[in-house]
Design a protein around this motif. Structure first.
Motif, PDB file in Angstrom:
ATOM      1  N   HIS A  38      -5.540   9.898  -5.311  1.00  0.00           N
ATOM      2  CA  HIS A  38      -6.502  10.846  -4.730  1.00  0.00           C
ATOM      3  C   HIS A  38      -5.816  11.800  -3.764  1.00  0.00           C
ATOM      4  CE1 HIS A  38     -10.307   9.335  -6.361  1.00  0.00           C
ATOM      5  NE2 HIS A  38      -9.758   8.125  -6.301  1.00  0.00           N
ATOM      6  N   ILE A  39      -4.874  11.274  -2.968  1.00  0.00           N
ATOM      7  CA  ILE A  39      -4.138  12.139  -2.045  1.00  0.00           C
ATOM      8  C   ILE A  39      -3.338  13.175  -2.817  1.00  0.00           C
ATOM      9  CG2 ILE A  39      -2.275  12.187  -0.332  1.00  0.00           C
ATOM     10  CD1 ILE A  39      -3.180   9.371   0.519  1.00  0.00           C
ATOM     11  N   GLY A  40      -2.751  12.758  -3.940  1.00  0.00           N
ATOM     12  CA  GLY A  40      -1.923  13.649  -4.734  1.00  0.00           C
ATOM     13  C   GLY A  40      -2.680  14.850  -5.272  1.00  0.00           C
ATOM     14  N   ARG A  41      -3.982  14.709  -5.450  1.00  0.00           N
ATOM     15  CA  ARG A  41      -4.768  15.834  -5.948  1.00  0.00           C
ATOM     16  C   ARG A  41      -4.990  16.903  -4.881  1.00  0.00           C
ATOM     17  NH1 ARG A  41      -8.099  11.516  -8.181  1.00  0.00           N
ATOM     18  NH2 ARG A  41      -7.644  11.268 -10.396  1.00  0.00           N
ATOM     19  N   ARG A  42      -4.808  16.529  -3.614  1.00  0.00           N
ATOM     20  CA  ARG A  42      -5.127  17.442  -2.516  1.00  0.00           C
ATOM     21  C   ARG A  42      -3.903  17.889  -1.715  1.00  0.00           C
ATOM     22  NH1 ARG A  42      -9.003  13.655  -3.184  1.00  0.00           N
ATOM     23  NH2 ARG A  42     -11.186  14.314  -3.221  1.00  0.00           N
ATOM     24  N   ALA A  43      -2.943  17.002  -1.535  1.00  0.00           N
ATOM     25  CA  ALA A  43      -1.788  17.318  -0.685  1.00  0.00           C
ATOM     26  C   ALA A  43      -0.795  18.206  -1.435  1.00  0.00           C
ATOM     27  CB  ALA A  43      -1.098  16.028  -0.241  1.00  0.00           C
ATOM     28  N   PRO A  44      -0.155  19.155  -0.752  1.00  0.00           N
ATOM     29  CA  PRO A  44       0.850  20.011  -1.388  1.00  0.00           C
ATOM     30  C   PRO A  44       2.022  19.182  -1.900  1.00  0.00           C
ATOM     31  CG  PRO A  44       0.164  20.898   0.743  1.00  0.00           C
ATOM     32  CD  PRO A  44      -0.416  19.525   0.645  1.00  0.00           C
ATOM     33  N   ALA A  45       2.453  19.479  -3.129  1.00  0.00           N
ATOM     34  CA  ALA A  45       3.528  18.707  -3.749  1.00  0.00           C
ATOM     35  C   ALA A  45       4.818  18.782  -2.943  1.00  0.00           C
ATOM     36  CB  ALA A  45       3.769  19.214  -5.178  1.00  0.00           C
ATOM     37  N   GLY A  46       5.089  19.941  -2.331  1.00  0.00           N
ATOM     38  CA  GLY A  46       6.317  20.099  -1.561  1.00  0.00           C
ATOM     39  C   GLY A  46       6.376  19.177  -0.362  1.00  0.00           C
ATOM     40  N   ILE A  47       5.250  19.007   0.313  1.00  0.00           N
ATOM     41  CA  ILE A  47       5.203  18.136   1.486  1.00  0.00           C
ATOM     42  C   ILE A  47       5.381  16.679   1.065  1.00  0.00           C
ATOM     43  CG2 ILE A  47       3.697  17.263   3.313  1.00  0.00           C
ATOM     44  CD1 ILE A  47       2.519  20.049   3.547  1.00  0.00           C
ATOM     45  N   ILE A  48       4.718  16.290  -0.017  1.00  0.00           N
ATOM     46  CA  ILE A  48       4.844  14.919  -0.522  1.00  0.00           C
ATOM     47  C   ILE A  48       6.297  14.613  -0.873  1.00  0.00           C
ATOM     48  CG2 ILE A  48       4.265  13.398  -2.452  1.00  0.00           C
ATOM     49  CD1 ILE A  48       1.511  14.766  -2.517  1.00  0.00           C
ATOM     50  N   ARG A  49       6.937  15.550  -1.559  1.00  0.00           N
ATOM     51  CA  ARG A  49       8.334  15.351  -1.963  1.00  0.00           C
ATOM     52  C   ARG A  49       9.245  15.258  -0.740  1.00  0.00           C
ATOM     53  NH1 ARG A  49      12.028  15.710  -5.897  1.00  0.00           N
ATOM     54  NH2 ARG A  49      13.952  16.867  -5.515  1.00  0.00           N
ATOM     55  N   ALA A  50       9.018  16.121   0.248  1.00  0.00           N
ATOM     56  CA  ALA A  50       9.862  16.120   1.448  1.00  0.00           C
ATOM     57  C   ALA A  50       9.740  14.801   2.207  1.00  0.00           C
ATOM     58  CB  ALA A  50       9.480  17.293   2.352  1.00  0.00           C
ATOM     59  N   ILE A  51       8.512  14.296   2.346  1.00  0.00           N
ATOM     60  CA  ILE A  51       8.303  13.027   3.049  1.00  0.00           C
ATOM     61  C   ILE A  51       8.959  11.886   2.288  1.00  0.00           C
ATOM     62  CG2 ILE A  51       6.547  11.356   3.761  1.00  0.00           C
ATOM     63  CD1 ILE A  51       4.698  13.744   4.332  1.00  0.00           C
ATOM     64  N   THR A  52       8.816  11.905   0.954  1.00  0.00           N
ATOM     65  CA  THR A  52       9.416  10.856   0.131  1.00  0.00           C
ATOM     66  C   THR A  52      10.933  10.847   0.262  1.00  0.00           C
ATOM     67  OG1 THR A  52       7.606  10.988  -1.477  1.00  0.00           O
ATOM     68  CG2 THR A  52       9.660   9.981  -2.232  1.00  0.00           C
ATOM     69  N   LEU A  53      11.547  12.016   0.175  1.00  0.00           N
ATOM     70  CA  LEU A  53      13.006  12.097   0.261  1.00  0.00           C
ATOM     71  C   LEU A  53      13.505  11.706   1.647  1.00  0.00           C
ATOM     72  CD1 LEU A  53      13.742  15.344  -1.781  1.00  0.00           C
ATOM     73  CD2 LEU A  53      13.978  12.956  -2.502  1.00  0.00           C
ATOM     74  N   MET A 113       0.830  -1.213   0.000  1.00  0.00           N
ATOM     75  CA  MET A 113       0.000   0.000   0.000  1.00  0.00           C
ATOM     76  C   MET A 113       0.861   1.258   0.000  1.00  0.00           C
ATOM     77  SD  MET A 113      -3.253  -0.728   2.535  1.00  0.00           S
ATOM     78  CE  MET A 113      -3.787   0.956   2.310  1.00  0.00           C
ATOM     79  N   VAL A 114       1.860   1.271   0.884  1.00  0.00           N
ATOM     80  CA  VAL A 114       2.738   2.450   0.972  1.00  0.00           C
ATOM     81  C   VAL A 114       3.523   2.630  -0.320  1.00  0.00           C
ATOM     82  CG1 VAL A 114       4.695   3.464   2.191  1.00  0.00           C
ATOM     83  CG2 VAL A 114       2.900   2.289   3.478  1.00  0.00           C
ATOM     84  N   ALA A 115       4.062   1.529  -0.859  1.00  0.00           N
ATOM     85  CA  ALA A 115       4.847   1.606  -2.095  1.00  0.00           C
ATOM     86  C   ALA A 115       3.986   2.073  -3.264  1.00  0.00           C
ATOM     87  CB  ALA A 115       5.461   0.244  -2.402  1.00  0.00           C
ATOM     88  N   GLY A 116       2.774   1.545  -3.353  1.00  0.00           N
ATOM     89  CA  GLY A 116       1.876   1.959  -4.423  1.00  0.00           C
ATOM     90  C   GLY A 116       1.521   3.428  -4.327  1.00  0.00           C
ATOM     91  N   ALA A 117       1.291   3.900  -3.097  1.00  0.00           N
ATOM     92  CA  ALA A 117       0.987   5.316  -2.897  1.00  0.00           C
ATOM     93  C   ALA A 117       2.190   6.190  -3.249  1.00  0.00           C
ATOM     94  CB  ALA A 117       0.568   5.557  -1.452  1.00  0.00           C
ATOM     95  N   MET A 118       3.397   5.746  -2.845  1.00  0.00           N
ATOM     96  CA  MET A 118       4.604   6.516  -3.163  1.00  0.00           C
ATOM     97  C   MET A 118       4.804   6.622  -4.670  1.00  0.00           C
ATOM     98  SD  MET A 118       7.344   5.219  -0.281  1.00  0.00           S
ATOM     99  CE  MET A 118       8.703   6.187  -0.988  1.00  0.00           C
ATOM    100  N   ASN A 119       4.617   5.522  -5.377  1.00  0.00           N
ATOM    101  CA  ASN A 119       4.785   5.560  -6.831  1.00  0.00           C
ATOM    102  C   ASN A 119       3.759   6.471  -7.484  1.00  0.00           C
ATOM    103  OD1 ASN A 119       7.018   3.930  -6.966  1.00  0.00           O
ATOM    104  ND2 ASN A 119       5.881   2.058  -7.389  1.00  0.00           N
ATOM    105  N   ALA A 120       2.555   6.506  -6.953  1.00  0.00           N
ATOM    106  CA  ALA A 120       1.523   7.376  -7.504  1.00  0.00           C
ATOM    107  C   ALA A 120       1.814   8.845  -7.208  1.00  0.00           C
ATOM    108  CB  ALA A 120       0.156   6.997  -6.925  1.00  0.00           C
ATOM    109  N   LEU A 121       2.488   9.107  -6.089  1.00  0.00           N
ATOM    110  CA  LEU A 121       2.715  10.485  -5.655  1.00  0.00           C
ATOM    111  C   LEU A 121       4.026  11.057  -6.172  1.00  0.00           C
ATOM    112  CD1 LEU A 121       1.509  10.082  -1.972  1.00  0.00           C
ATOM    113  CD2 LEU A 121       0.393  11.452  -3.739  1.00  0.00           C
ATOM    114  N   ALA A 122       5.133  10.341  -5.946  1.00  0.00           N
ATOM    115  CA  ALA A 122       6.439  10.923  -6.273  1.00  0.00           C
ATOM    116  C   ALA A 122       7.473   9.900  -6.715  1.00  0.00           C
ATOM    117  CB  ALA A 122       6.975  11.695  -5.061  1.00  0.00           C
ATOM    118  N   GLY A 123       7.147   8.610  -6.718  1.00  0.00           N
ATOM    119  CA  GLY A 123       8.118   7.578  -7.044  1.00  0.00           C
ATOM    120  C   GLY A 123       8.819   7.061  -5.802  1.00  0.00           C
ATOM    121  N   GLY A 124       9.655   6.052  -5.991  1.00  0.00           N
ATOM    122  CA  GLY A 124      10.419   5.510  -4.878  1.00  0.00           C
ATOM    123  C   GLY A 124       9.761   4.382  -4.132  1.00  0.00           C
ATOM    124  N   GLY A 125       8.716   3.775  -4.705  1.00  0.00           N
ATOM    125  CA  GLY A 125       8.005   2.717  -3.997  1.00  0.00           C
ATOM    126  C   GLY A 125       8.849   1.512  -3.661  1.00  0.00           C
TER     127      GLY A 125
END
Length: 255
Positions: free
Chosen positions: A218-233, A12-24
């Motif tokens: 769905h999360i990617g449509r609402r969450a700020p891209a900067g926050i998603i990228r920071a969490i991923t990195l 689930m986490v990997a699939g969400a990461m790939n949908a949001l920013a990659g790195g699953g």
């Protein structure tokens, strides 16, 4: 923790990461190793588990498929398939000990690509142009990397294509998703034929990845891209550091 629950959750986490920013694969691969799958089989199983999500993305982008600069998409696809097969066969002939030794470095390369790939691509575009005939050679190498490990290979492709094609990078997403999926597809077939996939864990993770990918979109449509990228990195950096410590700390302490 129940192994199947862990692999489903990691999927689930990997699939969400790939949908949001990659790195699953930073999540799926360690989870499979944690439940006892040998490293080479874990990498093969992770590729199979995350493949359907990537294929769905490629289908979604199908209307945007275009040549990359002067290089036809057909030539890029054939080169990537050959490279992906070579990378998969290379993985299947790598011992678990050797893969364990090299894995932290593969994760480091993928982490750097995730963190700085776009900036590196922009810096290179400002200074160099690459000839069309050289693109296929680099694409083959990226196909090998994709079939062998594949972390952040899509970002690497876009950085390289940017030296050839002056289009907005968003327009390169369609060929990127297709060619990443091509490298993964031939690797998946090779891994299945070689019986290198642990199916119970893989199928559980695959279902989790589909659920996570749908939710991540769905999360990617609402969450700020900067926050998603920071969490991923942050997550990828911590996982990379953990693998370096796990792999090399005992040797350093022994000496």
């Amino acid at each position: 923790m129940n192994p199947m629950f862990l692999t489903f959750s990691a999927g689930m986490v990997a699939g969400a990461m790939n949908a949001l920013a990659g790195g699953g694969s930073f999540v799926s691969l360690p989870a499979l190793i944690a439940v006892g799958v040998p490293p080479v089989q874990a990498n093969a199983s992770s590729t199979v588990a995350l493949f359907p999500g990537g294929l769905a993305s490629a289908w979604a982008y199908r209307d945007g498929l275009r040549p990359v600069g002067a290089v036809s998409l057909r030539a890029l696809l054939a080169t990537t398939l050959c490279g992906g097969l070579a990378g998969a066969l290379l993985l299947l002939h790598t011992s678990s000990a050797a893969f364990t030794f090299v894995l932290p470095w593969l994760l480091l390369v993928a982490s750097i690509a995730l963190a700085f790939g776009r900036r590196i691509g922009e810096a290179l575009r400002a200074r160099w142009q690459i000839h069309a005939h050289a693109v296929l050679a680099v694409q083959f190498a990226l196909g090998v990397y994709g079939g062998y490990f594949g972390g952040a290979v899509g970002i690497m492709m876009i950085a390289m294509w940017g030296l050839l094609d002056n289009r907005d990078l968003k327009h390169l997403n369609a060929p990127r998703t297709l060619l990443v999926s091509a490298a993964n597809m031939v690797a998946v077939l090779a891994f299945i034929m070689a019986n290198a996939v642990r199916w119970p864990e893989t199928l559980t993770m695959l279902v989790g990845a589909i659920v996570g990918g749908y939710g991540g979109a769905h999360i990617g449509r609402r969450a700020p891209a900067g926050i998603i990228r920071a969490i991923t990195l942050l997550a990828t950096s911590c996982i990379t550091l953990a693998f370096f410590v796990k792999t090399y700390a005992p040797t350093l302490l022994h000496h």
